[in-house]
Every structure is written in structure tokens, then in C-alpha cells.
Design a protein around this motif. Structure first.
Motif, PDB file in Angstrom:
ATOM      1  N   PHE A 191       8.597  17.209   4.946  1.00 61.47           N
ATOM      2  CA  PHE A 191       8.108  16.560   3.294  1.00 61.47           C
ATOM      3  C   PHE A 191       7.654  15.183   3.170  1.00 61.47           C
ATOM      4  CE2 PHE A 191       8.793  15.716  -1.207  1.00 61.47           C
ATOM      5  CZ  PHE A 191       8.639  16.982  -1.359  1.00 61.47           C
ATOM      6  N   LYS A 192       8.773  14.247   3.967  1.00 60.31           N
ATOM      7  CA  LYS A 192       7.884  12.589   3.575  1.00 60.31           C
ATOM      8  C   LYS A 192       6.489  12.691   4.600  1.00 60.31           C
ATOM      9  CE  LYS A 192       9.660   8.540   4.691  1.00 60.31           C
ATOM     10  NZ  LYS A 192      11.133   7.519   5.568  1.00 60.31           N
ATOM     11  N   ASP A 193       6.014  13.053   6.029  1.00 64.04           N
ATOM     12  CA  ASP A 193       5.150  12.821   5.617  1.00 64.04           C
ATOM     13  C   ASP A 193       4.054  13.666   5.458  1.00 64.04           C
ATOM     14  OD1 ASP A 193       3.036  12.461   8.481  1.00 64.04           O
ATOM     15  OD2 ASP A 193       2.694  14.716   8.741  1.00 64.04           O
ATOM     16  N   ARG A 194       3.798  14.600   4.042  1.00 62.95           N
ATOM     17  CA  ARG A 194       3.017  14.608   3.477  1.00 62.95           C
ATOM     18  C   ARG A 194       3.505  14.528   2.440  1.00 62.95           C
ATOM     19  NH1 ARG A 194       0.640  16.007  -0.226  1.00 62.95           N
ATOM     20  NH2 ARG A 194      -0.146  17.615  -0.891  1.00 62.95           N
ATOM     21  N   PHE A 195       3.884  13.579   1.329  1.00 61.18           N
ATOM     22  CA  PHE A 195       4.477  13.327   0.688  1.00 61.18           C
ATOM     23  C   PHE A 195       4.424  11.752  -0.050  1.00 61.18           C
ATOM     24  CE2 PHE A 195       4.924  17.908  -0.238  1.00 61.18           C
ATOM     25  CZ  PHE A 195       4.254  18.184  -1.395  1.00 61.18           C
ATOM     26  N   GLY A 196       4.820  11.310   1.485  1.00 57.25           N
ATOM     27  CA  GLY A 196       5.134   9.706   1.654  1.00 57.25           C
ATOM     28  C   GLY A 196       6.332   9.130   1.043  1.00 57.25           C
ATOM     29  N   LEU A 197       7.721  10.486   0.296  1.00 53.71           N
ATOM     30  CA  LEU A 197       8.670  10.119  -0.108  1.00 53.71           C
ATOM     31  C   LEU A 197       9.247  11.254   0.843  1.00 53.71           C
ATOM     32  CD1 LEU A 197       8.487   9.816  -3.934  1.00 53.71           C
ATOM     33  CD2 LEU A 197       8.380   7.627  -2.431  1.00 53.71           C
ATOM     34  N   THR A 198      11.056  11.024   0.837  1.00 51.16           N
ATOM     35  CA  THR A 198      11.840  11.772   1.493  1.00 51.16           C
ATOM     36  C   THR A 198      12.360  12.738   0.160  1.00 51.16           C
ATOM     37  OG1 THR A 198      14.060  10.950   0.307  1.00 51.16           O
ATOM     38  CG2 THR A 198      13.383  10.567   2.692  1.00 51.16           C
ATOM     39  N   PRO A 199      12.704  14.250   0.204  1.00 52.40           N
ATOM     40  CA  PRO A 199      12.892  15.315  -0.890  1.00 52.40           C
ATOM     41  C   PRO A 199      13.898  14.521  -1.769  1.00 52.40           C
ATOM     42  CG  PRO A 199      13.371  16.704   1.686  1.00 52.40           C
ATOM     43  CD  PRO A 199      12.902  14.818   1.856  1.00 52.40           C
ATOM     44  N   ARG A 200      15.102  13.742  -0.988  1.00 52.69           N
ATOM     45  CA  ARG A 200      16.135  12.964  -2.687  1.00 52.69           C
ATOM     46  C   ARG A 200      14.995  11.618  -2.987  1.00 52.69           C
ATOM     47  NH1 ARG A 200      21.069  14.536  -2.435  1.00 52.69           N
ATOM     48  NH2 ARG A 200      20.796  14.721   0.172  1.00 52.69           N
ATOM     49  N   GLN A 201      14.520  11.313  -2.534  1.00 50.32           N
ATOM     50  CA  GLN A 201      13.367  10.318  -3.656  1.00 50.32           C
ATOM     51  C   GLN A 201      12.507  10.979  -4.244  1.00 50.32           C
ATOM     52  OE1 GLN A 201      11.580   8.520   0.469  1.00 50.32           O
ATOM     53  NE2 GLN A 201      13.133   6.774  -0.211  1.00 50.32           N
ATOM     54  N   TYR A 202      11.293  11.843  -3.873  1.00 50.59           N
ATOM     55  CA  TYR A 202      10.495  13.234  -4.878  1.00 50.59           C
ATOM     56  C   TYR A 202      11.691  13.378  -6.593  1.00 50.59           C
ATOM     57  CZ  TYR A 202       8.201  16.244  -6.971  1.00 50.59           C
ATOM     58  OH  TYR A 202       6.792  17.011  -7.492  1.00 50.59           O
ATOM     59  N   GLN A 203      13.220  13.991  -5.689  1.00 51.92           N
ATOM     60  CA  GLN A 203      13.993  14.206  -6.504  1.00 51.92           C
ATOM     61  C   GLN A 203      13.932  12.868  -8.024  1.00 51.92           C
ATOM     62  OE1 GLN A 203      16.878  16.326  -5.014  1.00 51.92           O
ATOM     63  NE2 GLN A 203      15.901  18.890  -5.364  1.00 51.92           N
ATOM     64  N   LYS A 204      14.633  12.058  -7.641  1.00 55.20           N
ATOM     65  CA  LYS A 204      14.916  11.261  -8.428  1.00 55.20           C
ATOM     66  C   LYS A 204      13.450  10.162  -9.154  1.00 55.20           C
ATOM     67  CE  LYS A 204      18.157   8.501  -5.409  1.00 55.20           C
ATOM     68  NZ  LYS A 204      19.398   7.714  -4.144  1.00 55.20           N
ATOM     69  N   THR A 205      12.716  10.901  -9.443  1.00 55.28           N
ATOM     70  CA  THR A 205      11.711  10.658  -9.846  1.00 55.28           C
ATOM     71  C   THR A 205      11.326  11.882 -11.088  1.00 55.28           C
ATOM     72  OG1 THR A 205       9.752  12.125  -8.456  1.00 55.28           O
ATOM     73  CG2 THR A 205      10.001  10.356  -7.643  1.00 55.28           C
ATOM     74  N   PHE A 206      11.774  12.563 -11.492  1.00 51.01           N
ATOM     75  CA  PHE A 206      12.203  13.239 -12.545  1.00 51.01           C
ATOM     76  C   PHE A 206      13.133  12.576 -13.382  1.00 51.01           C
ATOM     77  CE2 PHE A 206       9.901  15.190  -8.904  1.00 51.01           C
ATOM     78  CZ  PHE A 206       8.567  15.971 -10.021  1.00 51.01           C
TER      79      PHE A 206
END
Length: 267
Positions: free
Chosen positions: A252-267
Motif C-alpha cells: 500500500f505504501k509503495d503504491r499510494f505513498g502513505l501507509t494504510p493508517r496514514q491514508y485513513q487519517k486523510t478522511f
């Protein structure tokens, strides 16, 4: 919203996510569940789409259809500002109905490069607004106003829909239906009615990557949808066919640049 590593994700309305990337990060071969509309503000963006490569110049607009393999990287990492809109298929069907009177009408959302300074400027302003604290009503009005210009200024005369080998389409449907399973190449080849070697060859020809790489991209897109709905990370890993949470986190981090937990914090 998260500004780590120069990457910002935001979801202002249902069915639409926006990305701002000012880092020099390379987005390797990948796909999206929905449609992508992207533009860059500062420097050219090298990209590869269905086997052909080019440079998206500042002021140009690129649109990419669902599950189309592509990659991109900045020509100048120090001056890069990539702006992306991710539209769900449901939202595009709704837009087609609003602007064209039919969900299935030929619309601007297809693999294409647009050169229109006025639309580019409007999209750039819309992108800035959607990254901010706009109210839902304001965001929805702005989206429809800007996209109405996109629909009005699209020329369909030279558009010829692409074709895909039916065997490849059959395998893709099977991958969607069995995304959480451990699949074998022989199983997919039997489904397509060809040898394993031939399946790899025709799949690469039409999708640009191998069946396994394509499956990983499908899994990552499903995981992103689940995480955006605040699903548990470990649960998302299992439901999407990853061996464990760390496996999902790494890819996930390799694909989107963020870890899953970091990504969830964007919402």
C-alpha cells in the motif's frame, strides 16, 4: 487531509477523491477502480499508458479509464505539482445522466489528452477548493459547474472505443470475483481456454502487465475503498487476499505513498 511526503488526499464528496502530489515520487505501473482526471502545474509529467509513452505538459489534461494500467513520474521533481481527481464509475454514470441524458452515453471520461486552457484553469481552481474546507453544497455546485464545461467542450468525432480479447475480459472478471483467493495460472488458463504461456502473452498485450500484477492492483484498490470506509486494516488485508497486515502495508505504501493508517487519517 495529510501532508506527509508532499502527498495530500481528500474526499470532498461521495464518489470523488482528489490527490495533490508535490513530491518527486514515481507512481509505478498501477490501475484505478474508477476514472482518473489529472493535470500538473509546474513541469512536465512522464507517463506510460497501454504500452506507449509521452510527456503531459503543463496546461494539458489527461483522462484515464478504469483498470487501465499506467505509470507516471515527474520530469523535474523539484518543480512538480501533480493534481488528480479520482471519479467512481457510479459518479461518472450520474454525471452522464445529468449532462447527456443517459448513463451510458459517450462522455469525456475516456483515455484521452485534452488541450483547453480555460478548462485546465477551472479544474485547477476546483482542485484547490476541494482540498480546502469547502461545505458539501459548495463543493457539489463547484464540481457540476466546472464539469459542465468539460462536457460541452468534448469532441466525439474521432473517438473509437478500444477492443479487448474476450478471454482477457473473462479472466479479469474472474479475478474480481476471486480477489481474496490464492489463484493458479493453470486455473486461469483453463478458464480462458488457452495455454498458460499464451494467457500471459495475451494478458500483457491487452493490460500491459501479468495476471498476478493485475490482481495485486485490484486488491490494492479494494483495500483503499475499505480503508476509506474506516475498515480495520487487518480485516482489509484478509478480505483483499493479502497474506497479512504487514504485506498490505508494504504494498500500500509503495503504491499510494502513505501507509494504510496514514491514508485513513486523510478522511
Amino acid at each position: 487531509m495529510d501532508t506527509k511526503q508532499g502527498i495530500i488526499y481528500s474526499s470532498p464528496v461521495e464518489g470523488l477523491e482528489v490527490l495533490s502530489c508535490s513530491s518527486g515520487r514515481e507512481f509505478k505501473s498501477h490501475l484505478h477502480e474508477g476514472y482518473v482526471l489529472w493535470l500538473n502545474s509546474e513541469s512536465g509529467e512522464k507517463y506510460s499508458l497501454k504500452g506507449s509513452s509521452d510527456i503531459l505538459q503543463p496546461g494539458s489534461i489527461s483522462i484515464i479509464e478504469p483498470e487501465t494500467i499506467h505509470s507516471n513520474s515527474p520530469c523535474c521533481a523539484e518543480r512538480r505539482h501533480l493534481r488528480s481527481f479520482y471519479f467512481s464509475e457510479e459518479m461518472v454514470r450520474s454525471l452522464n445522466l445529468k449532462f447527456l441524458g443517459s448513463e451510458t452515453a459517450s462522455s469525456p471520461f475516456r483515455n484521452n489528452i485534452l488541450e483547453n486552457k480555460q478548462i485546465w484553469t477551472s479544474l485547477s481552481r476546483l482542485h484547490n477548493k476541494l482540498l480546502g474546507p469547502a461545505e458539501k453544497l459548495e463543493a457539489e455546485e463547484s464540481i457540476l459547474s466546472v464539469l459542465s464545461g468539460l462536457y460541452k467542450n468534448t469532441d466525439d468525432r474521432n473517438y473509437v472505443p478500444g477492443s479487448e480479447d474476450k478471454r482477457v475480459a473473462m479472466v479479469v472478471d474472474y479475478l474480481h470475483s476471486n480477489i481474496d483467493r490464492s489463484l493458479g495460472l493453470a486455473e486461469l488458463a483453463d478458464l480462458a481456454g488457452c495455454t498458460e504461456f499464451h494467457l500471459i502473452r495475451i494478458f500483457r498485450k491487452h493490460k500491459g502487465i501479468s495476471p498476478h500484477s493485475f490482481l495485486i492492483q485490484l486488491r490494492l484498490e479494494k483495500a483503499r475503498s475499505m480503508l476509506a470506509a474506516y475498515s480495520n486494516i487487518a480485516e482489509a488485508a484478509v478480505c483483499c487476499g493479502f497474506s497479512d497486515q504487514s504485506h498490505l502495508t508494504r504494498l500500500f505504501k509503495d503504491r499510494f505513498g502513505l501507509t494504510p493508517r496514514q491514508y485513513q487519517k486523510t478522511f
